[in-house]
Design a protein around this motif. Structure first.
Motif, PDB file in Angstrom:
ATOM      1  N   LEU A   1      55.866  24.816  19.909  1.00  0.00           N
ATOM      2  CA  LEU A   1      55.293  25.087  18.955  1.00  0.00           C
ATOM      3  C   LEU A   1      55.455  25.818  18.241  1.00  0.00           C
ATOM      4  O   LEU A   1      56.018  26.067  16.944  1.00  0.00           O
ATOM      5  CB  LEU A   1      53.755  24.587  19.383  1.00  0.00           C
ATOM      6  CG  LEU A   1      52.705  24.539  20.493  1.00  0.00           C
ATOM      7  CD1 LEU A   1      51.493  24.866  19.813  1.00  0.00           C
ATOM      8  CD2 LEU A   1      52.787  22.885  19.624  1.00  0.00           C
ATOM      9  N   GLY A   2      56.186  27.187  18.379  1.00  0.00           N
ATOM     10  CA  GLY A   2      56.217  28.171  17.677  1.00  0.00           C
ATOM     11  C   GLY A   2      57.970  27.544  17.033  1.00  0.00           C
ATOM     12  O   GLY A   2      58.325  27.461  16.321  1.00  0.00           O
ATOM     13  N   ASN A   3      59.288  27.969  18.335  1.00  0.00           N
ATOM     14  CA  ASN A   3      59.974  26.650  17.841  1.00  0.00           C
ATOM     15  C   ASN A   3      59.670  25.857  17.515  1.00  0.00           C
ATOM     16  O   ASN A   3      60.901  25.564  15.747  1.00  0.00           O
ATOM     17  CB  ASN A   3      60.707  26.629  19.137  1.00  0.00           C
ATOM     18  CG  ASN A   3      60.870  27.982  20.121  1.00  0.00           C
ATOM     19  OD1 ASN A   3      61.214  29.112  19.847  1.00  0.00           O
ATOM     20  ND2 ASN A   3      61.571  27.757  21.348  1.00  0.00           N
ATOM     21  N   TYR A   4      58.827  25.218  17.202  1.00  0.00           N
ATOM     22  CA  TYR A   4      59.188  24.041  15.755  1.00  0.00           C
ATOM     23  C   TYR A   4      58.715  24.414  14.489  1.00  0.00           C
ATOM     24  O   TYR A   4      59.974  24.055  13.529  1.00  0.00           O
ATOM     25  CB  TYR A   4      57.805  23.014  16.668  1.00  0.00           C
ATOM     26  CG  TYR A   4      58.109  22.193  15.603  1.00  0.00           C
ATOM     27  CD1 TYR A   4      59.099  20.988  15.071  1.00  0.00           C
ATOM     28  CD2 TYR A   4      57.583  21.833  14.224  1.00  0.00           C
ATOM     29  CE1 TYR A   4      58.806  19.757  14.193  1.00  0.00           C
ATOM     30  CE2 TYR A   4      57.183  20.951  13.504  1.00  0.00           C
ATOM     31  CZ  TYR A   4      58.097  20.231  12.865  1.00  0.00           C
ATOM     32  OH  TYR A   4      57.944  19.195  12.205  1.00  0.00           O
ATOM     33  N   TYR A   5      57.779  25.422  14.666  1.00  0.00           N
ATOM     34  CA  TYR A   5      57.662  25.094  13.446  1.00  0.00           C
ATOM     35  C   TYR A   5      58.738  26.315  12.528  1.00  0.00           C
ATOM     36  O   TYR A   5      59.083  25.531  11.208  1.00  0.00           O
ATOM     37  CB  TYR A   5      56.378  26.584  13.161  1.00  0.00           C
ATOM     38  CG  TYR A   5      56.339  26.744  11.126  1.00  0.00           C
ATOM     39  CD1 TYR A   5      55.991  25.398  10.461  1.00  0.00           C
ATOM     40  CD2 TYR A   5      56.632  28.352  11.287  1.00  0.00           C
ATOM     41  CE1 TYR A   5      55.553  26.043   9.485  1.00  0.00           C
ATOM     42  CE2 TYR A   5      56.712  28.126   9.917  1.00  0.00           C
ATOM     43  CZ  TYR A   5      56.673  27.314   8.552  1.00  0.00           C
ATOM     44  OH  TYR A   5      56.256  27.712   7.660  1.00  0.00           O
ATOM     45  N   LEU A   6      59.800  26.779  12.960  1.00  0.00           N
ATOM     46  CA  LEU A   6      60.745  27.988  12.581  1.00  0.00           C
ATOM     47  C   LEU A   6      61.765  26.646  11.774  1.00  0.00           C
ATOM     48  O   LEU A   6      62.400  27.389  11.207  1.00  0.00           O
ATOM     49  CB  LEU A   6      61.053  28.684  13.504  1.00  0.00           C
ATOM     50  CG  LEU A   6      60.687  29.689  14.391  1.00  0.00           C
ATOM     51  CD1 LEU A   6      60.679  30.860  15.115  1.00  0.00           C
ATOM     52  CD2 LEU A   6      59.817  30.692  13.307  1.00  0.00           C
ATOM     53  N   ALA A   7      62.161  25.878  12.541  1.00  0.00           N
ATOM     54  CA  ALA A   7      62.802  25.004  12.673  1.00  0.00           C
ATOM     55  C   ALA A   7      62.560  23.455  11.088  1.00  0.00           C
ATOM     56  O   ALA A   7      63.317  23.606  10.903  1.00  0.00           O
ATOM     57  CB  ALA A   7      63.348  24.231  13.878  1.00  0.00           C
ATOM     58  N   GLU A   8      61.017  23.518  11.282  1.00  0.00           N
ATOM     59  CA  GLU A   8      60.824  22.542   9.859  1.00  0.00           C
ATOM     60  C   GLU A   8      60.306  23.145   9.257  1.00  0.00           C
ATOM     61  O   GLU A   8      61.381  23.061   8.034  1.00  0.00           O
ATOM     62  CB  GLU A   8      59.069  22.340  10.257  1.00  0.00           C
ATOM     63  CG  GLU A   8      59.004  20.840   9.128  1.00  0.00           C
ATOM     64  CD  GLU A   8      56.925  21.586   9.499  1.00  0.00           C
ATOM     65  OE1 GLU A   8      56.221  21.602   8.188  1.00  0.00           O
ATOM     66  OE2 GLU A   8      56.779  20.546  10.408  1.00  0.00           O
ATOM     67  N   SER A   9      60.691  24.587   9.208  1.00  0.00           N
ATOM     68  CA  SER A   9      60.899  25.870   8.041  1.00  0.00           C
ATOM     69  C   SER A   9      61.996  25.477   7.227  1.00  0.00           C
ATOM     70  O   SER A   9      62.149  25.237   5.992  1.00  0.00           O
ATOM     71  CB  SER A   9      60.377  27.231   7.775  1.00  0.00           C
ATOM     72  OG  SER A   9      60.952  27.486   6.574  1.00  0.00           O
ATOM     73  N   ASN A  10      63.204  25.395   8.047  1.00  0.00           N
ATOM     74  CA  ASN A  10      64.074  25.192   7.918  1.00  0.00           C
ATOM     75  C   ASN A  10      65.095  23.587   7.416  1.00  0.00           C
ATOM     76  O   ASN A  10      66.079  24.052   6.334  1.00  0.00           O
ATOM     77  CB  ASN A  10      65.406  25.948   8.864  1.00  0.00           C
ATOM     78  CG  ASN A  10      65.303  27.724   8.893  1.00  0.00           C
ATOM     79  OD1 ASN A  10      66.264  28.370   7.941  1.00  0.00           O
ATOM     80  ND2 ASN A  10      64.324  27.866   9.443  1.00  0.00           N
ATOM     81  N   LEU A  11      64.123  22.371   8.214  1.00  0.00           N
ATOM     82  CA  LEU A  11      64.549  21.230   7.831  1.00  0.00           C
ATOM     83  C   LEU A  11      64.567  21.312   6.303  1.00  0.00           C
ATOM     84  O   LEU A  11      64.595  20.848   5.409  1.00  0.00           O
ATOM     85  CB  LEU A  11      64.505  20.733   8.378  1.00  0.00           C
ATOM     86  CG  LEU A  11      64.035  19.094   7.819  1.00  0.00           C
ATOM     87  CD1 LEU A  11      66.103  18.590   8.294  1.00  0.00           C
ATOM     88  CD2 LEU A  11      63.445  18.644   9.012  1.00  0.00           C
ATOM     89  N   GLU A  12      63.163  21.399   5.576  1.00  0.00           N
ATOM     90  CA  GLU A  12      62.573  21.929   4.180  1.00  0.00           C
ATOM     91  C   GLU A  12      63.007  22.130   3.291  1.00  0.00           C
ATOM     92  O   GLU A  12      63.129  22.451   2.222  1.00  0.00           O
ATOM     93  CB  GLU A  12      60.895  22.098   4.181  1.00  0.00           C
ATOM     94  CG  GLU A  12      60.229  21.266   5.045  1.00  0.00           C
ATOM     95  CD  GLU A  12      58.734  21.332   5.424  1.00  0.00           C
ATOM     96  OE1 GLU A  12      59.033  22.732   5.163  1.00  0.00           O
ATOM     97  OE2 GLU A  12      57.783  20.399   5.539  1.00  0.00           O
ATOM     98  N   TYR A  13      63.946  23.359   3.636  1.00  0.00           N
ATOM     99  CA  TYR A  13      64.576  24.026   3.192  1.00  0.00           C
ATOM    100  C   TYR A  13      66.000  23.246   2.296  1.00  0.00           C
ATOM    101  O   TYR A  13      66.440  22.508   1.667  1.00  0.00           O
ATOM    102  CB  TYR A  13      65.969  25.291   3.047  1.00  0.00           C
ATOM    103  CG  TYR A  13      66.369  25.908   2.862  1.00  0.00           C
ATOM    104  CD1 TYR A  13      66.474  26.382   1.528  1.00  0.00           C
ATOM    105  CD2 TYR A  13      67.706  25.678   3.083  1.00  0.00           C
ATOM    106  CE1 TYR A  13      67.321  27.233   0.973  1.00  0.00           C
ATOM    107  CE2 TYR A  13      69.346  26.747   2.168  1.00  0.00           C
ATOM    108  CZ  TYR A  13      68.737  27.223   0.800  1.00  0.00           C
ATOM    109  OH  TYR A  13      69.959  28.377   0.434  1.00  0.00           O
ATOM    110  N   LEU A  14      66.810  22.513   3.876  1.00  0.00           N
ATOM    111  CA  LEU A  14      67.714  21.365   3.040  1.00  0.00           C
ATOM    112  C   LEU A  14      67.179  20.009   2.672  1.00  0.00           C
ATOM    113  O   LEU A  14      67.868  19.827   1.532  1.00  0.00           O
ATOM    114  CB  LEU A  14      68.602  21.216   4.472  1.00  0.00           C
ATOM    115  CG  LEU A  14      68.654  22.487   5.210  1.00  0.00           C
ATOM    116  CD1 LEU A  14      69.125  21.816   6.860  1.00  0.00           C
ATOM    117  CD2 LEU A  14      70.341  23.430   4.924  1.00  0.00           C
TER     118      LEU A  14
END
Length: 499
Positions: A372-385
């Motif tokens: 869950l934690g890993n996914y959120y960190l990835a999602e936050s950066n996908l939204e940057y892109l």
């Protein structure tokens, strides 16, 4: 494929053994000196900040003003930090490097605390509004603080791949291994079923967004920590007469006072540093993404909270594992690396066979919370892109596929590429936070100045008008709105120009 795996593995061994540990140690020393050891002298403020509920206009519910609480942001980052490495990784460090590895693991956590403070304070400063909440992280302070947009893009790609896909496959793989061991069944069909169950449950949470992730992690993380702490405490109490000798072994082997076959000072130092860095992630740029989501009144508060997160990961969870192993049966240090089975064997020797299943139980919660934690960190950066909703849905489905794949697939090359991705993150992040550290120092001074006047620190961007690219902190949010009474107190003390 084997050739590519060997090339990547050789590259990773060199980088993670001889470049990144020393880079992060140097960064920790640099930031520790510049902040006058903020990671040591401000521990009371860390505990105060992590339980603080921001208030605004007479309200104390997080949803009233956007963002999530400091504690929820802490649990998201802790969920990512605290994973299988805290059980299996520590066991590997001790089996190869001996007891001295624990000492170096502790030391790197204290050094890394200063780095964690800097990166998370910067993430709070340059966070951006995201609907009713916030998001941010290294990509954001790279672009807004330094004007280095391409660096932010590279970082976002590295963390989305490393944390969203590969690290999550690793966590599911660990869960499948532990459950298969407990049920004495390791066929492909059984592991596939485990993968499907984990992917479905994770999907129900992931598609609920950051608030649902935060609500789950704030339950799982404390529960896991308390349960593990109680069992670790039981082992220490029942072997209390061995504790002085254990501590002596840790320090003696770390400093080369005691020599052990195959695991001298160099092995203890390198393994302790590597496991500490892999575990607490200080300097890797992952935790700042969670830090930026919090609604707090001053950026420094999340810097302090995330420093506490480093301590929680290494000085608490990793130490419990180390004590269970070192107080258990004697092992041949310097022999072939042993993972979670070493921890299971050590605990079962103290409490009986149920200890094997307990470690599997704890490992499940450690790994699932990490997903869950890993996914959120990835999602936050996908939204940057990209802000594309279809892209987000597709990414979530790919993440869930990797969650399932981790239970059944062969992963050596994928894991090797993850190490490369993590190395990329560390290098890019350190390149950014060293030149930006002066901003974090000014924020710390601002925080301490207000605290010295007996006022709960609140930051407004007009206090540091020279800063560029700051979207939030304009006083429009209730949580950052300084009352006129507090402003009057500061003005009366001679701070007319800043308050």
């Amino acid at each position: 494929m084997d050739f590519l795996e060997n090339v990547v593995t050789t590259f990773n061994d060199g980088v993670w053994s001889w470049i990144l540990p020393w880079l992060l140690i140097a960064a920790g020393l640099f930031f520790g000196i510049r902040t006058a050891l903020v990671q040591v002298r401000m521990v009371p403020d860390m505990f105060r900040a992590v339980v603080e509920r921001p208030k605004g206009e007479g309200r104390d519910e997080d949803e009233d003003y956007g963002g999530i609480s400091a504690f929820k942001a802490f649990t998201i980052s802790a969920a990512s930090r605290v994973g299988t490495g805290n059980v299996a990784g520590v066991a590997v460090a001790i089996s190869v490097g001996g007891p001295g590895a624990v000492f170096w693991m502790w030391l790197i956590a204290i050094l890394g605390g200063a780095t964690a403070f800097i990166e998370s304070t910067l993430a709070q400063l340059w966070k951006v509004r995201d609907g009713d909440g916030y998001r941010g992280g290294p990509a954001y302070y790279m672009k807004r603080g330094l004007g280095w947009g391409p660096l932010g893009v590279l970082f976002s790609i590295a963390i989305a791949f490393t944390f969203g896909l590969v690290y999550n496959a690793f966590q599911t793989n660990a869960i499948a291994d532990a459950v298969s061991f407990s049920f004495d069944r390791d066929d492909t069909m059984f592991r596939a079923i485990i993968g499907v169950v984990i992917a479905v449950v994770a999907g129900l949470i992931i598609f609920g967004g950051v608030n649902r992730i935060a609500n789950i992690t704030q339950i799982i993380v404390p529960f896991m920590a308390v349960a593990y702490l109680l069992v670790g405490g039981f082992v220490v109490i029942t072997n209390f007469d061995k504790v002085p000798g254990m501590v002596g072994d840790i320090v003696g082997h770390a400093l080369g006072i005691k020599e052990i076959a195959g695991a001298g000072l160099g092995a203890a130092m390198m393994k302790g540093i590597q496991r500490g860095l892999f575990s607490n992630e200080a300097g890797e740029g992952s935790a700042p993404n969670a830090a930026a989501t919090a609604a707090v009144s001053h950026p420094v508060k999340q810097g302090l909270v995330q420093t506490l997160g480093v301590y929680f990961d290494t000085l608490v969870v990793c130490t419990i594992t180390a004590f269970i192993i070192l107080l258990g049966p004697e092992i041949a240090y310097g022999a072939e690396a042993e993972g979670v089975s070493l921890t299971q064997a050590a605990l079962s020797s103290e409490v009986g066979d149920w200890g094997i299943h307990f470690v599997s139980f704890i490992l499940f919660f450690l790994a699932f919370s990490s997903i869950l934690g890993n996914y959120y960190l990835a999602e936050s950066n996908l939204e940057y892109l990209t802000q594309s909703k279809p892209a987000l849905v597709i990414f979530r489905l790919v993440v869930l596929f990797f969650v399932w794949f981790g239970a059944v697939g062969s992963l050596p090359l994928v894991f090797a590429l993850a190490d490369t991705g993590a190395a990329t993150m560390v290098i890019l992040n350190i390149i950014a936070i060293v030149p930006l550290s002066g901003v974090a120092i000014k924020l710390l001074k601002n925080y301490n100045e207000q605290r010295s006047h007996g006022i709960d620190p609140v930051f407004h961007r007009d206090m540091m008008p020279e800063l560029k690219g700051v979207e939030c902190w304009d006083g429009s949010d209730p949580v950052t709105r300084r009352s006129e009474e507090d402003r009057r107190v500061l003005r009366d003390k001679g701070h007319h120009d800043r308050y």
